[in-house]
Design an enzyme around this catalytic site. Sequence first.
Site, PDB file in Angstrom:
ATOM      1  N   ARG A 121       0.815  -1.229   0.000  1.00  0.00           N
ATOM      2  CA  ARG A 121       0.000   0.000   0.000  1.00  0.00           C
ATOM      3  C   ARG A 121       0.845   1.274   0.000  1.00  0.00           C
ATOM      4  NH1 ARG A 121      -3.363  -3.057   3.410  1.00  0.00           N
ATOM      5  NH2 ARG A 121      -5.187  -3.765   2.219  1.00  0.00           N
ATOM      6  N   LYS A 143       3.239  11.565 -11.740  1.00  0.00           N
ATOM      7  CA  LYS A 143       2.327  10.708 -12.514  1.00  0.00           C
ATOM      8  C   LYS A 143       3.017   9.377 -12.743  1.00  0.00           C
ATOM      9  CE  LYS A 143      -0.433  13.869 -15.311  1.00  0.00           C
ATOM     10  NZ  LYS A 143      -0.775  14.222 -16.714  1.00  0.00           N
ATOM     11  N   GLU A 185      10.454  17.957 -25.382  1.00  0.00           N
ATOM     12  CA  GLU A 185       9.729  18.334 -24.157  1.00  0.00           C
ATOM     13  C   GLU A 185      10.318  19.614 -23.550  1.00  0.00           C
ATOM     14  OE1 GLU A 185       6.987  16.678 -23.264  1.00  0.00           O
ATOM     15  OE2 GLU A 185       7.217  14.548 -23.766  1.00  0.00           O
ATOM     16  N   LYS A 227       8.276  22.782 -14.839  1.00  0.00           N
ATOM     17  CA  LYS A 227       7.328  21.725 -14.508  1.00  0.00           C
ATOM     18  C   LYS A 227       6.964  21.776 -13.032  1.00  0.00           C
ATOM     19  CE  LYS A 227       5.779  17.081 -15.125  1.00  0.00           C
ATOM     20  NZ  LYS A 227       5.911  15.787 -15.788  1.00  0.00           N
ATOM     21  N   GLU A 237      -3.958  17.731 -11.897  1.00  0.00           N
ATOM     22  CA  GLU A 237      -4.448  18.125 -13.224  1.00  0.00           C
ATOM     23  C   GLU A 237      -5.931  18.440 -13.276  1.00  0.00           C
ATOM     24  OE1 GLU A 237      -2.399  16.149 -16.459  1.00  0.00           O
ATOM     25  OE2 GLU A 237      -4.143  16.432 -17.756  1.00  0.00           O
ATOM     26  N   ARG A 241      -2.298  22.256 -15.014  1.00  0.00           N
ATOM     27  CA  ARG A 241      -1.356  21.187 -15.376  1.00  0.00           C
ATOM     28  C   ARG A 241      -1.641  20.644 -16.773  1.00  0.00           C
ATOM     29  NH1 ARG A 241       1.238  16.280 -11.651  1.00  0.00           N
ATOM     30  NH2 ARG A 241       2.460  15.436 -13.360  1.00  0.00           N
ATOM     31  N   ASN A 245       0.282  19.173 -21.488  1.00  0.00           N
ATOM     32  CA  ASN A 245      -0.109  18.277 -22.577  1.00  0.00           C
ATOM     33  C   ASN A 245      -0.033  18.941 -23.948  1.00  0.00           C
ATOM     34  OD1 ASN A 245      -0.856  15.813 -21.225  1.00  0.00           O
ATOM     35  ND2 ASN A 245      -2.481  17.005 -20.292  1.00  0.00           N
ATOM     36  N   HIS A 248       0.399  16.933 -27.077  1.00  0.00           N
ATOM     37  CA  HIS A 248       0.253  15.530 -26.723  1.00  0.00           C
ATOM     38  C   HIS A 248      -1.012  14.871 -27.259  1.00  0.00           C
ATOM     39  CE1 HIS A 248       3.766  16.233 -24.301  1.00  0.00           C
ATOM     40  NE2 HIS A 248       3.780  14.996 -23.861  1.00  0.00           N
ATOM     41  N   HIS A 252      -0.168  11.823 -29.356  1.00  0.00           N
ATOM     42  CA  HIS A 252      -0.612  10.486 -28.954  1.00  0.00           C
ATOM     43  C   HIS A 252      -1.340   9.766 -30.080  1.00  0.00           C
ATOM     44  CE1 HIS A 252      -0.514  10.589 -24.264  1.00  0.00           C
ATOM     45  NE2 HIS A 252       0.563  10.047 -24.782  1.00  0.00           N
ATOM     46  N   HIS A 266       8.142   8.961 -28.561  1.00  0.00           N
ATOM     47  CA  HIS A 266       7.205   9.873 -27.911  1.00  0.00           C
ATOM     48  C   HIS A 266       7.574  11.350 -28.150  1.00  0.00           C
ATOM     49  CE1 HIS A 266       4.460  11.531 -24.963  1.00  0.00           C
ATOM     50  NE2 HIS A 266       5.483  12.159 -24.396  1.00  0.00           N
TER      51      HIS A 266
HETATM   52  N1  LIG Z   1       4.981  10.346 -15.832  1.00  0.00           N
HETATM   53  C1  LIG Z   1       5.029  11.383 -16.634  1.00  0.00           C
HETATM   54  O1  LIG Z   1       4.716  12.494 -16.252  1.00  0.00           O
HETATM   55  C2  LIG Z   1       5.505  11.178 -18.049  1.00  0.00           C
HETATM   56  C3  LIG Z   1       5.782  12.288 -18.840  1.00  0.00           C
HETATM   57  C4  LIG Z   1       6.291  12.074 -20.124  1.00  0.00           C
HETATM   58  C5  LIG Z   1       6.477  10.773 -20.584  1.00  0.00           C
HETATM   59  N2  LIG Z   1       6.171   9.719 -19.783  1.00  0.00           N
HETATM   60  C6  LIG Z   1       6.389   8.344 -20.247  1.00  0.00           C
HETATM   61  O2  LIG Z   1       7.773   8.163 -20.446  1.00  0.00           O
HETATM   62  C7  LIG Z   1       7.962   7.103 -21.384  1.00  0.00           C
HETATM   63  C8  LIG Z   1       9.028   7.476 -22.355  1.00  0.00           C
HETATM   64  O3  LIG Z   1      10.217   7.708 -21.652  1.00  0.00           O
HETATM   65  P1  LIG Z   1      11.640   7.606 -22.357  1.00  0.00           P
HETATM   66  O4  LIG Z   1      11.608   8.353 -23.615  1.00  0.00           O
HETATM   67  O5  LIG Z   1      12.634   7.958 -21.333  1.00  0.00           O
HETATM   68  O6  LIG Z   1      11.697   6.074 -22.791  1.00  0.00           O
HETATM   69  P2  LIG Z   1      12.421   4.772 -22.226  1.00  0.00           P
HETATM   70  O7  LIG Z   1      12.362   4.700 -20.757  1.00  0.00           O
HETATM   71  O8  LIG Z   1      11.852   3.647 -22.984  1.00  0.00           O
HETATM   72  O9  LIG Z   1      13.926   4.995 -22.663  1.00  0.00           O
HETATM   73  C9  LIG Z   1      14.242   5.026 -24.039  1.00  0.00           C
HETATM   74  C10 LIG Z   1      15.341   4.035 -24.392  1.00  0.00           C
HETATM   75  O10 LIG Z   1      16.579   4.519 -23.920  1.00  0.00           O
HETATM   76  C11 LIG Z   1      17.254   3.521 -23.148  1.00  0.00           C
HETATM   77  N3  LIG Z   1      18.036   4.262 -22.170  1.00  0.00           N
HETATM   78  C12 LIG Z   1      17.592   4.907 -21.075  1.00  0.00           C
HETATM   79  N4  LIG Z   1      18.583   5.583 -20.501  1.00  0.00           N
HETATM   80  C13 LIG Z   1      19.695   5.339 -21.224  1.00  0.00           C
HETATM   81  C14 LIG Z   1      21.039   5.768 -21.127  1.00  0.00           C
HETATM   82  N5  LIG Z   1      21.431   6.648 -20.211  1.00  0.00           N
HETATM   83  N6  LIG Z   1      21.928   5.296 -22.036  1.00  0.00           N
HETATM   84  C15 LIG Z   1      21.523   4.458 -23.020  1.00  0.00           C
HETATM   85  N7  LIG Z   1      20.258   4.036 -23.171  1.00  0.00           N
HETATM   86  C16 LIG Z   1      19.355   4.488 -22.287  1.00  0.00           C
HETATM   87  C17 LIG Z   1      16.163   2.655 -22.600  1.00  0.00           C
HETATM   88  O11 LIG Z   1      16.637   1.366 -22.309  1.00  0.00           O
HETATM   89  C18 LIG Z   1      15.159   2.656 -23.757  1.00  0.00           C
HETATM   90  O12 LIG Z   1      15.521   1.696 -24.698  1.00  0.00           O
HETATM   91  C19 LIG Z   1       6.612   6.862 -22.019  1.00  0.00           C
HETATM   92  O13 LIG Z   1       6.075   5.681 -21.512  1.00  0.00           O
HETATM   93  C20 LIG Z   1       5.772   8.046 -21.551  1.00  0.00           C
HETATM   94  O14 LIG Z   1       4.409   7.722 -21.418  1.00  0.00           O
HETATM   95  C21 LIG Z   1       5.687   9.896 -18.540  1.00  0.00           C
HETATM   96 ZN   LIG Z   2       5.452  13.877 -23.144  1.00  0.00          ZN
END
Ligand SMILES: NC(=O)c1ccc[n+]([C@@H]2O[C@H](COP(=O)([O-])OP(=O)(O)OC[C@H]3O[C@@H](n4cnc5c(N)ncnc54)[C@H](O)[C@@H]3O)[C@@H](O)[C@H]2O)c1
Ligand SMILES: [Zn+2]
Length: 365
Positions: A121, A143, A185, A227, A237, A241, A245, A248, A252, A266
């Site tokens: 929990r 999030k 971003e 942010k 949100e 907030r 987006n 987005h 998306h 993304h």
């Molecule tokens: N929670 C939030 O507020 C929020 C906001 C924006 C995006 N997101 C989410 O984030 C995700 C995308 O994140 P991302 O772009 O970081 O993708 P990811 O976590 O998949 O990383 C991208 C790739 O880079 C590799 N990688 C990571 N760090 C590395 C490093 N230092 N050196 C070499 N390789 C590395 C990973 O293994 C992966 O293959 C999506 O699922 C999206 O929905 C969440």
């Molecule tokens: Zn984003």
Amino acid sequence: MNTVTVSLAERSYDILIGESLLADAGAHLAPVLPQKRAIVVTDETVAAHWLALLEGALAAEGIRTEAITVAPGEQSKSFPVLATLMSELLQLRPERKTALIALGGGVIGDLTGFAASICLRGVPFVQVPTTLLAQVDSSVGGKTGINTPEGKNLVGSFYQPKRVLIDTATLSSLPLRERRAGYAEIVKYGLINDAAFFGWLEANGARVAAGEADALAYAIEKSCRAKAAIVAQDEKESGVRALLNLGHTFGHALEAECGFSSELLHGEAVAVGMQMAFDFSVRLNLCPAQDAERLRAHLKHVGLPASPRAIRPAWDANRLIAHFHQDKKVQDGALTFILARAIGEAFVARDVYEGDLRGWLEGML
Ligand SMILES: NC(=O)c1ccc[n+]([C@@H]2O[C@H](COP(=O)([O-])OP(=O)(O)OC[C@H]3O[C@@H](n4cnc5c(N)ncnc54)[C@H](O)[C@@H]3O)[C@@H](O)[C@H]2O)c1
Ligand SMILES: [Zn+2]
């Protein structure tokens, strides 16, 4: 090292930003770890580059760690991977004071944060983001969540980390394409409410995208501050907030059409989506055309796509509109978009008239 505070009363926390902070992770994280034990969750790619350094730095402070590794990629943000992760976690017999450490990109941060929110929990967690996208966006704000066949991020929780540790040196192993995607971003914050920052990016953005240390550190700190300020005003949100987006809803829809595959990252989708938001704002006579052109020139300058046609030659407007209706911002069936009056002046537009949108989309696609 620079510190940015996310002010959320008793859930407030610090974001520490600097080069090579991972080497001192023990000292940086010890103050927020309730016991001298933590469980690191990471992916195979990140583990190969950075896990030993993190575990060694924690051990140097007497903090015992165990690590759980999942496959890299968006597919890990899923119920099956969460189920496996939860049983691996529980087999390690964590206590309520055992913190989880998310070491990786947004996928690891979202998955680990969600796991932390439901494990016993709720156990504490910290974010150690290793992609540019995670360092400027996903690791901040609380999030967390996973995807389901019905859509992205539809299962999750608001669950704030105890600290965010950003080591800009971890970006040295990140492929250029991923770094560029994260850069989108950063541009977003300038477009939302900081025209001066957008101006700075026009002058320095190529250095940021190329990974130059001083430019990167400045852009990351600016982004985290932007942010943090928005999240502090509206954690869950219900209002402002939603501005985060920007780009987005359009983005998306394109990602969904590409099956959330590496055909379109993304951040690349967000770049195209932000340009679509500006172009649509121009079409509605809300925004001067020159602002949309400035954005287009900048995206091109740093090597990001600025049009759906840069991804695929043809798209089906009806399918994109169907995706817009799945958006979490839809209220009483009405579409909501983040549009702009200018660079640095984004706003939430409720009740976008679907006829206007369809006409413009069909023309553009
Ligand atoms: N929670 C939030 O507020 C929020 C906001 C924006 C995006 N997101 C989410 O984030 C995700 C995308 O994140 P991302 O772009 O970081 O993708 P990811 O976590 O998949 O990383 C991208 C790739 O880079 C590799 N990688 C990571 N760090 C590395 C490093 N230092 N050196 C070499 N390789 C590395 C990973 O293994 C992966 O293959 C999506 O699922 C999206 O929905 C969440
Ligand atoms: Zn984003």
